[in-house]
Design a protein around this motif. Sequence first.
Motif, PDB file in Angstrom:
ATOM      1  N   THR A   1       0.837  -1.198   0.000  1.00 17.48           N
ATOM      2  CA  THR A   1       0.000   0.000   0.000  1.00 17.48           C
ATOM      3  C   THR A   1       0.876   1.253   0.000  1.00 17.48           C
ATOM      4  O   THR A   1       1.945   1.278   0.627  1.00 17.48           O
ATOM      5  CB  THR A   1      -0.907   0.046   1.238  1.00 17.48           C
ATOM      6  N   PRO A   2       0.461   2.305  -0.691  1.00 21.96           N
ATOM      7  CA  PRO A   2       1.233   3.560  -0.668  1.00 21.96           C
ATOM      8  C   PRO A   2       1.367   4.109   0.746  1.00 21.96           C
ATOM      9  O   PRO A   2       0.427   4.054   1.541  1.00 21.96           O
ATOM     10  CB  PRO A   2       0.399   4.499  -1.553  1.00 21.96           C
ATOM     11  N   VAL A   3       2.553   4.632   1.046  1.00 25.60           N
ATOM     12  CA  VAL A   3       2.833   5.184   2.372  1.00 25.60           C
ATOM     13  C   VAL A   3       3.392   6.594   2.221  1.00 25.60           C
ATOM     14  O   VAL A   3       4.196   6.863   1.332  1.00 25.60           O
ATOM     15  CB  VAL A   3       3.818   4.292   3.160  1.00 25.60           C
ATOM     16  N   ALA A   4       2.967   7.487   3.108  1.00 24.26           N
ATOM     17  CA  ALA A   4       3.291   8.909   2.990  1.00 24.26           C
ATOM     18  C   ALA A   4       4.651   9.218   3.601  1.00 24.26           C
ATOM     19  O   ALA A   4       4.753   9.951   4.596  1.00 24.26           O
ATOM     20  CB  ALA A   4       2.193   9.740   3.643  1.00 24.26           C
ATOM     21  N   ARG A   5       5.705   8.679   2.987  1.00 24.13           N
ATOM     22  CA  ARG A   5       7.048   8.868   3.531  1.00 24.13           C
ATOM     23  C   ARG A   5       7.958   9.625   2.572  1.00 24.13           C
ATOM     24  O   ARG A   5       9.184   9.626   2.729  1.00 24.13           O
ATOM     25  CB  ARG A   5       7.657   7.504   3.874  1.00 24.13           C
ATOM     26  N   GLY A   6       7.370  10.255   1.552  1.00 20.16           N
ATOM     27  CA  GLY A   6       8.164  10.944   0.546  1.00 20.16           C
ATOM     28  C   GLY A   6       9.131  11.972   1.101  1.00 20.16           C
ATOM     29  O   GLY A   6      10.339  11.932   0.786  1.00 20.16           O
ATOM     30  N   PRO A   7       8.684  12.918   1.940  1.00 20.21           N
ATOM     31  CA  PRO A   7       9.620  13.914   2.464  1.00 20.21           C
ATOM     32  C   PRO A   7      10.789  13.295   3.231  1.00 20.21           C
ATOM     33  O   PRO A   7      11.930  13.754   3.109  1.00 20.21           O
ATOM     34  CB  PRO A   7       8.720  14.764   3.388  1.00 20.21           C
ATOM     35  N   ARG A   8      10.530  12.246   4.018  1.00 13.94           N
ATOM     36  CA  ARG A   8      11.613  11.616   4.779  1.00 13.94           C
ATOM     37  C   ARG A   8      12.578  10.878   3.853  1.00 13.94           C
ATOM     38  O   ARG A   8      13.803  10.888   4.069  1.00 13.94           O
ATOM     39  CB  ARG A   8      11.032  10.656   5.828  1.00 13.94           C
ATOM     40  N   VAL A   9      12.055  10.220   2.830  1.00 15.83           N
ATOM     41  CA  VAL A   9      12.914   9.502   1.886  1.00 15.83           C
ATOM     42  C   VAL A   9      13.794  10.486   1.112  1.00 15.83           C
ATOM     43  O   VAL A   9      14.995  10.251   0.923  1.00 15.83           O
ATOM     44  CB  VAL A   9      12.056   8.646   0.930  1.00 15.83           C
ATOM     45  N   VAL A  10      13.226  11.585   0.685  1.00 17.54           N
ATOM     46  CA  VAL A  10      14.021  12.590  -0.030  1.00 17.54           C
ATOM     47  C   VAL A  10      15.099  13.164   0.887  1.00 17.54           C
ATOM     48  O   VAL A  10      16.254  13.354   0.473  1.00 17.54           O
ATOM     49  CB  VAL A  10      13.108  13.701  -0.583  1.00 17.54           C
ATOM     50  N   GLU A  11      14.737  13.421   2.131  1.00 16.94           N
ATOM     51  CA  GLU A  11      15.730  13.930   3.086  1.00 16.94           C
ATOM     52  C   GLU A  11      16.876  12.939   3.254  1.00 16.94           C
ATOM     53  O   GLU A  11      18.046  13.335   3.337  1.00 16.94           O
ATOM     54  CB  GLU A  11      15.060  14.201   4.429  1.00 16.94           C
ATOM     55  N   ALA A  12      16.557  11.650   3.289  1.00 20.36           N
ATOM     56  CA  ALA A  12      17.609  10.635   3.438  1.00 20.36           C
ATOM     57  C   ALA A  12      18.495  10.549   2.204  1.00 20.36           C
ATOM     58  O   ALA A  12      19.675  10.202   2.302  1.00 20.36           O
ATOM     59  CB  ALA A  12      16.967   9.276   3.714  1.00 20.36           C
ATOM     60  N   ALA A  13      17.938  10.858   1.025  1.00 22.98           N
ATOM     61  CA  ALA A  13      18.700  10.755  -0.233  1.00 22.98           C
ATOM     62  C   ALA A  13      19.502  12.001  -0.540  1.00 22.98           C
ATOM     63  O   ALA A  13      20.480  11.940  -1.316  1.00 22.98           O
ATOM     64  CB  ALA A  13      17.748  10.456  -1.382  1.00 22.98           C
ATOM     65  N   MET A  14      19.129  13.134   0.010  1.00 22.57           N
ATOM     66  CA  MET A  14      19.740  14.404  -0.386  1.00 22.57           C
ATOM     67  C   MET A  14      21.237  14.517  -0.120  1.00 22.57           C
ATOM     68  O   MET A  14      21.938  15.181  -0.880  1.00 22.57           O
ATOM     69  CB  MET A  14      18.989  15.567   0.256  1.00 22.57           C
ATOM     70  N   PRO A  15      21.807  13.894   0.926  1.00 24.56           N
ATOM     71  CA  PRO A  15      23.262  13.988   1.084  1.00 24.56           C
ATOM     72  C   PRO A  15      24.031  13.478  -0.129  1.00 24.56           C
ATOM     73  O   PRO A  15      25.137  13.959  -0.418  1.00 24.56           O
ATOM     74  CB  PRO A  15      23.535  13.125   2.329  1.00 24.56           C
ATOM     75  N   LEU A  16      23.482  12.518  -0.846  1.00 24.43           N
ATOM     76  CA  LEU A  16      24.141  11.999  -2.055  1.00 24.43           C
ATOM     77  C   LEU A  16      23.618  12.640  -3.330  1.00 24.43           C
ATOM     78  O   LEU A  16      24.378  12.843  -4.285  1.00 24.43           O
ATOM     79  CB  LEU A  16      23.956  10.480  -2.145  1.00 24.43           C
ATOM     80  N   LEU A  17      22.339  12.962  -3.373  1.00 20.57           N
ATOM     81  CA  LEU A  17      21.738  13.410  -4.627  1.00 20.57           C
ATOM     82  C   LEU A  17      21.450  14.901  -4.674  1.00 20.57           C
ATOM     83  O   LEU A  17      21.225  15.444  -5.760  1.00 20.57           O
ATOM     84  CB  LEU A  17      20.423  12.641  -4.873  1.00 20.57           C
ATOM     85  N   GLY A  18      21.441  15.570  -3.542  1.00 22.82           N
ATOM     86  CA  GLY A  18      21.122  16.991  -3.542  1.00 22.82           C
ATOM     87  C   GLY A  18      19.747  17.240  -4.123  1.00 22.82           C
ATOM     88  O   GLY A  18      18.794  16.508  -3.846  1.00 22.82           O
ATOM     89  N   GLU A  19      19.648  18.283  -4.968  1.00 22.55           N
ATOM     90  CA  GLU A  19      18.358  18.657  -5.531  1.00 22.55           C
ATOM     91  C   GLU A  19      17.888  17.720  -6.637  1.00 22.55           C
ATOM     92  O   GLU A  19      16.794  17.906  -7.183  1.00 22.55           O
ATOM     93  CB  GLU A  19      18.417  20.087  -6.063  1.00 22.55           C
ATOM     94  N   GLN A  20      18.690  16.708  -6.970  1.00 23.85           N
ATOM     95  CA  GLN A  20      18.222  15.710  -7.938  1.00 23.85           C
ATOM     96  C   GLN A  20      17.175  14.783  -7.334  1.00 23.85           C
ATOM     97  O   GLN A  20      16.502  14.062  -8.066  1.00 23.85           O
ATOM     98  CB  GLN A  20      19.396  14.888  -8.481  1.00 23.85           C
ATOM     99  N   ALA A  21      17.032  14.789  -6.024  1.00 21.74           N
ATOM    100  CA  ALA A  21      15.957  14.067  -5.337  1.00 21.74           C
ATOM    101  C   ALA A  21      14.943  15.090  -4.855  1.00 21.74           C
ATOM    102  O   ALA A  21      15.313  16.057  -4.174  1.00 21.74           O
ATOM    103  CB  ALA A  21      16.508  13.275  -4.161  1.00 21.74           C
ATOM    104  N   GLN A  22      13.666  14.894  -5.201  1.00 26.33           N
ATOM    105  CA  GLN A  22      12.650  15.888  -4.885  1.00 26.33           C
ATOM    106  C   GLN A  22      11.357  15.213  -4.420  1.00 26.33           C
ATOM    107  O   GLN A  22      11.064  14.084  -4.801  1.00 26.33           O
ATOM    108  CB  GLN A  22      12.357  16.752  -6.117  1.00 26.33           C
ATOM    109  N   THR A  23      10.610  15.938  -3.604  1.00 26.52           N
ATOM    110  CA  THR A  23       9.277  15.476  -3.243  1.00 26.52           C
ATOM    111  C   THR A  23       8.323  15.740  -4.404  1.00 26.52           C
ATOM    112  O   THR A  23       8.643  16.480  -5.338  1.00 26.52           O
ATOM    113  CB  THR A  23       8.770  16.205  -1.989  1.00 26.52           C
ATOM    114  N   GLU A  24       7.138  15.134  -4.325  1.00 29.72           N
ATOM    115  CA  GLU A  24       6.116  15.347  -5.351  1.00 29.72           C
ATOM    116  C   GLU A  24       4.826  15.816  -4.676  1.00 29.72           C
ATOM    117  O   GLU A  24       4.774  15.993  -3.468  1.00 29.72           O
ATOM    118  CB  GLU A  24       5.888  14.061  -6.163  1.00 29.72           C
ATOM    119  N   PHE A  25       3.781  15.975  -5.488  1.00 30.24           N
ATOM    120  CA  PHE A  25       2.537  16.562  -4.991  1.00 30.24           C
ATOM    121  C   PHE A  25       1.957  15.762  -3.827  1.00 30.24           C
ATOM    122  O   PHE A  25       1.579  16.323  -2.803  1.00 30.24           O
ATOM    123  CB  PHE A  25       1.528  16.660  -6.130  1.00 30.24           C
ATOM    124  N   PHE A  26       1.888  14.446  -3.988  1.00 29.06           N
ATOM    125  CA  PHE A  26       1.377  13.604  -2.913  1.00 29.06           C
ATOM    126  C   PHE A  26       2.539  13.036  -2.097  1.00 29.06           C
ATOM    127  O   PHE A  26       3.595  12.699  -2.644  1.00 29.06           O
ATOM    128  CB  PHE A  26       0.519  12.471  -3.468  1.00 29.06           C
TER     129      PHE A  26
END
Length: 385
Positions: free
Chosen positions: A40-65
Amino acid sequence: MVTVPVRGVDPIQAGRPRAGRRMTVGVEEEFLLVDRHTGTPVARGPRVVEAAMPLLGEQAQTEFFAPQVEVCTRPTATLAVLRSELALLRRVMVEAAASEGSLLVATGTPAVPPRRPPTVTPGERYRRMAARWSSLVGGYDGMVCGCHIHVGVTGHAEALALANHMRPWLPTLQAIAANSPFSLGRDTGWASHRSVEWARWPGVGPAPLLDEAGYERLAGHLVRSGTLLDRRMIYWHARPSEHVPTLEIRVCDVNADLDVVVLLTALVRGLATSLMPDIGNGQPPPDLRDPPLHAAHALAARRGLTGEGLDPAREEYVPAVTLAERLLERAAPGLAVTGDLDLAEELFDRVRRSGGGAARQRTAHLRRGRLTDVVSELARTTAAA
């Protein structure tokens, strides 16, 4: 509206694609985050992007949902570099998702329904969109994930000229990319149900025939009239980017198989390169009637690569695979210029034999009749890049 001729095209070379200019390409991929046990979809997008940003910077982004994330490549002129970067972006996002107890899934719509209506990611622009179009965001549907392909251009005039000439071919590109047959716990009967859900938003659909002045007038009117919140909500199937010098093709579902993404990118750039001589010669774009163009997109969304498709220029029904072969043939001169013809032919043959992403999802479901098997297969393929 008359198309503005593209400046800088040498009329002596207008009869064939020029080897001296290789358009850059870039890709944006949107993904779903799902619970690793239930799918089932889970609302963890902001946390996942935060975890990825040290390596990806702005290449990792949140989306509308909140159950969605996005990655964006840098522009490159080489498909091998593009594929390597996409693989790296996926790998980092897969690991970031795992750190939050979730799986990264490349599919146009969620196969398993969420336990509750999805929340909108915090942010002023998203808040305003959700308030104005509350009927589109208050239910369980609406989470859709696309793959947006950019080709580098000299400016809006060239982007619009290419968009005008590419209109007959975009339904076929949509059919090749179809990867969302399941939505909210059922087989929808569509190969790309994302196309159905996405079309509910304003600003979605085939791009009108416009030159640069016409685009400015129409874009300004759509925003001032309140039809759209801003120019970023011009969601046409092909549009000039407002922040980078590219033409953006927005008609594709995201695909778990990375080779499909590479094929789609190759076809978009090959087609654009092949069409440049027509633009340089001042040849007008195909004057398509709206009903067959819309019908071609609807049929591509319904059938994908299986069964019939509709050629909106010839207004004839032919097998969808035949239309895909015609697209490859039209893009071949441009693919030859960039050295990608053999690769495109090889990848196209693989997709033709598999039937595409929608067919692969249905095959996974047929094994035991479980949508969790579909999600697991999608997650494995997404991570295998």
